[in-house]
Design an enzyme around this catalytic site. Structure first.
Site, mmCIF file in Angstrom:
data_model
loop_
_atom_site.group_PDB
_atom_site.id
_atom_site.type_symbol
_atom_site.label_atom_id
_atom_site.label_comp_id
_atom_site.label_asym_id
_atom_site.label_seq_id
_atom_site.Cartn_x
_atom_site.Cartn_y
_atom_site.Cartn_z
ATOM 1 N N LYS A 44 0.833 -1.179 -0.088
ATOM 2 C CA LYS A 44 -0.040 0.102 -0.115
ATOM 3 C C LYS A 44 0.828 1.276 -0.077
ATOM 4 O O LYS A 44 0.600 2.216 -0.816
ATOM 5 C CB LYS A 44 -1.038 0.006 1.278
ATOM 6 C CG LYS A 44 -2.059 -1.140 1.128
ATOM 7 C CD LYS A 44 -2.820 -1.150 2.388
ATOM 8 C CE LYS A 44 -3.996 -2.227 2.218
ATOM 9 N NZ LYS A 44 -4.425 -2.889 3.274
ATOM 10 N N GLN B 216 -4.748 -1.447 9.771
ATOM 11 C CA GLN B 216 -4.407 -2.781 9.297
ATOM 12 C C GLN B 216 -5.122 -3.975 9.941
ATOM 13 O O GLN B 216 -4.686 -4.031 11.320
ATOM 14 C CB GLN B 216 -3.037 -3.069 8.918
ATOM 15 C CG GLN B 216 -2.736 -4.383 8.019
ATOM 16 C CD GLN B 216 -3.242 -4.381 6.599
ATOM 17 O OE1 GLN B 216 -3.249 -3.222 6.159
ATOM 18 N NE2 GLN B 216 -3.975 -5.495 6.353
ATOM 19 N N ASP C 49 -11.149 2.828 4.308
ATOM 20 C CA ASP C 49 -11.508 1.305 4.096
ATOM 21 C C ASP C 49 -13.089 1.104 3.830
ATOM 22 O O ASP C 49 -13.572 -0.047 3.552
ATOM 23 C CB ASP C 49 -11.102 0.551 5.226
ATOM 24 C CG ASP C 49 -9.633 -0.119 5.005
ATOM 25 O OD1 ASP C 49 -9.249 -0.206 3.652
ATOM 26 O OD2 ASP C 49 -8.979 -0.558 6.024
#
Ligand code: NDP
Length: 304
Positions: free
Chosen positions: A53, A97, A120
C-alpha cells in the site's frame, strides 16, 4: 473458453487516473492526498500488505505514513494514535490494518476513525451510508469488482447476481452495490441449501468464501461472469493434479512450496463461464487501486 479478465491492467488504469488527479490537486489547490496506516504487531502477511500500500501511494503521488505499534500495544494506545490522525489536516485517509492482536477489539477501534477519513469504508457510519445509497466510503474489494464489471462493459442492470459469502468487508457490501446497480441479488453462505443450484442461476457470480477451488464448472451457468475473490495459499503437499500440471503453478509449487488459488476451480469453470477473474491477477490488484482512489476522494472532499 471464458475471457480471462486482466485485473492488473484495470488496476493500472485506475492507478494512472489517481496519479493524474493527485497531480492536478497538488498543482491547483496545493494539496497532496495523505494516507496513514496503523500496523499493530508483526503479522508477516499484514507487513506485506502494508508495504504494498505504501509503495502504491508513492507511485500515485499520495503521501503515506505508517504508524508501527508493538504486538502488545493496547486499544487505548491505538485509539490515541487514531485521535491524533483524525485531527491532522495533511492526513485525509486512515487505515487500521486488520487483523489486530487479540487484546484489541476491532469493533472498539474502527469506529474511532473519523468517518470522513475512513477510506476502508468499515466505519458503521459508512456502512449505513452504503446501505442507504448515500455518499460515503465503500470497501475497496467490492467497489473494485464494480469497476471491473464497468470497465469490461458487462451489464449489471436486470441481471441475476449471486454472491457467495456474507462477510462485512466483501459479501455484504458487494450485494448492496450490485443491488444499487439494479441487479437481482441473492446472497449465499455456509447454511445455504443447494448452493450449486443457486449459483447456477447467476449471470454474475461473485465468490468470496475462502475455500480453495470450491466452485466447480457444473455450478456455473454457461456464459456467466464469474468473479473470484478468494485468495488461498495451497502448499505443495496439498496441491491437486491440475495445479501440478499447470506450468506456472508447478514452478511456484517447486520454488516457493505453495501457489495462490481462488475459490473457483479455474480448470472446470474456464470452459463454461463467459468471463473469469484469475487468481492471482484478478480482483486482488483492484483492492489497492481502490484504496488509492478513496484516499484521493477523501482529500477532494476535505476541500468542501
Ligand atoms: P470471511 O471468512 O469473513 O467470510 C467467508 C464467507 O464465506 C462467510 O459468509 C461464510 O459463511 C461463507 N462460507 C464459508 N464456507 C462456505 C461454504 N462451504 N459454503 C458456503 N459459504 C461458505 O471471508 P472474507 O469475505 O473476508 O474473504 C473471503 C475470501 O476472499 C478469502 O479467501 C479472502 O482471503 C479473500 N479476500 C480477497 C481480497 C482481495 O483483495 N482479493 C480481499 C478480501 C478478501 P457464514 O457467514 O455462514 O460463515
Amino acid at each position: 473458453m471464458a475471457v480471462i479478465i486482466d485485473g492488473t491492467r484495470i488496476a493500472e488504469e485506475i492507478r494512472a487516473e489517481v496519479r493524474k488527479e493527485a497531480g492536478e490537486l497538488k498543482k491547483e489547490r496545493g494539496i497532496t492526498p495523505g494516507l496513514a496506516v496503523i500496523l499493530v504487531g508483526e503479522n508477516p502477511a499484514s507487513q506485506v500488505y502494508v508495504n504494498s500500500k505504501v509503495k502504491a501511494c508513492g507511485q500515485a503521488g499520495i503521501y503515506s505514513e505508517t504508524i508501527l505499534k508493538p504486538e502488545e500495544a493496547t486499544a487505548e494506545e491505538v485509539l490515541r494514535d487514531i485521535e491524533l490522525l483524525n485531527q491532522r489536516e495533511d492526513i485525509h485517509g486512515i487505515l487500521v490494518q486488520l487483523p489486530l492482536p487479540k487484546q484489541i477489539d476491532e469493533n472498539q477501534v474502527l469506529p474511532a476513525v473519523d468517518p470522513a477519513k475512513d477510506v476502508d469504508g468499515f466505519h458503521p457510519v459508512n456502512v449505513g451510508k452504503l446501505c442507504l445509497k448515500q455518499e460515503g466510503f465503500v470497501p475497496a474489494t467490492p467497489s473494485g469488482i464494480i469497476e471491473i464489471l464497468k470497465r469490461m462493459n458487462i451489464q449489471i442492470e436486470g441481471k441475476e447476481a449471486v454472491v457467495i459469502g456474507r462477510s462485512d468487508i466483501v459479501g455484504k457490501p458487494m450485494a448492496l452495490l450490485l443491488l444499487h446497480h439494479n441487479a437481482t441479488v441473492t446472497v449465499c453462505h455456509s447454511r445455504t441449501v443447494d448452493l450449486p443450484g443457486v449459483a447456477r442461476r447467476a449471470d454474475i457470480l461473485v465468490v468470496a468464501i475462502g475455500r480453495p477451488a470450491m466452485v466447480k464448472g457444473d455450478w456455473v451457468k454457461p456464459g456467466a461472469v464469474v468473479i473470484d475473490v478468494g485468495t488461498n495459499r495451497v502448499t505443495a503437499d496439498k496441491a491437486w493434479e491440475e495445479l501440478k500440471k499447470d506450468p506456472k503453478r508447478a514452478k511456484n509449487l517447486e520454488t516457493r512450496g505453495s501457489t495462490l488459488v481462488g475459490d473457483v476451480d479455474e480448470y472446470s469453470v474456464g470452459p463454461v463461464a463467459g468471463y473469469l477473474t484469475p487468481v492471482p491477477g484478478g480482483v486482488g490488484p483492484l483492492t489497492i487501486a481502490m484504496l488509492l482512489k478513496n484516499t484521493l476522494l477523501a482529500a477532494k472532499r476535505s476541500l468542501k
